[in-house]
Design a protein around this motif. Structure first.
Motif, mmCIF file in Angstrom:
data_model
loop_
_atom_site.group_PDB
_atom_site.id
_atom_site.type_symbol
_atom_site.label_atom_id
_atom_site.label_comp_id
_atom_site.label_asym_id
_atom_site.label_seq_id
_atom_site.Cartn_x
_atom_site.Cartn_y
_atom_site.Cartn_z
ATOM 1 N N UNK A 84 0.849 -1.193 0.000
ATOM 2 C CA UNK A 84 0.000 0.000 0.000
ATOM 3 C C UNK A 84 0.879 1.234 0.000
ATOM 4 N N UNK A 85 0.408 2.276 -0.680
ATOM 5 C CA UNK A 85 1.141 3.531 -0.718
ATOM 6 C C UNK A 85 0.138 4.662 -0.891
ATOM 7 N N UNK A 86 0.602 5.875 -0.681
ATOM 8 C CA UNK A 86 -0.249 7.040 -0.893
ATOM 9 C C UNK A 86 0.531 8.075 -1.700
ATOM 10 N N UNK A 97 -3.430 3.699 -2.640
ATOM 11 C CA UNK A 97 -3.404 2.633 -3.636
ATOM 12 C C UNK A 97 -2.888 1.356 -2.982
ATOM 13 N N UNK A 98 -3.537 0.249 -3.291
ATOM 14 C CA UNK A 98 -3.026 -1.064 -2.902
ATOM 15 C C UNK A 98 -2.691 -1.815 -4.178
ATOM 16 N N UNK A 99 -1.490 -2.378 -4.228
ATOM 17 C CA UNK A 99 -0.998 -3.063 -5.418
ATOM 18 C C UNK A 99 -0.459 -4.439 -5.040
ATOM 19 N N UNK A 100 -0.392 -5.291 -6.035
ATOM 20 C CA UNK A 100 0.288 -6.575 -5.881
ATOM 21 C C UNK A 100 1.656 -6.436 -6.543
#
Length: 112
Positions: A84-86, A97-100
């Motif tokens: 997760x990041x902002x 945002x949450x990413x794989x």
């Protein structure tokens, strides 16, 4: 068990051609999205498909392979971890945002 604390495995279809970026140190990053589908029957007996979209990020050698072999519509199996990041958008609004982040992927099929 320590290695499965943050582990994701998905099988889905790629929704966009890989977005490739190369940084100053020649390190590559690829972003793409994949759709996963679950189907069930509602109370009327009708088939309903629920589609979920996932943001995918690949780095380094995995990014180079994705750039070469993956295209929109391909079926792919990915294994990675959630991150997760902002960031602040152009209007100064903070977005999350949450990413794989992919460790490995296997192309299962593609459009010819």
């Amino acid at each position: 068990m320590a290695t499965i604390k943050n582990s994701v495995r998905l099988i889905g279809n790629i929704g966009m051609d890989p977005d490739v970026r190369t940084f100053d140190n020649n390190r590559k990053m690829v972003r793409l999205s994949i759709a996963t589908n679950d189907s069930y029957k509602n109370d009327k007996g009708e088939k309903v498909t629920d589609t979920q979209w996932h943001n995918i990020v690949l780095w380094g050698a995995q990014a180079s392979m994705a750039e070469t072999y993956l295209k929109k519509g391909d079926s792919v199996l990915i294994e990675g971890k959630l991150a997760s990041r902002s960031y602040s958008d152009k209007d100064g609004v903070k977005r999350y945002v949450t990413e794989v982040v992919v460790n490995e992927f296997i192309k299962m099929s593609g459009k010819e």
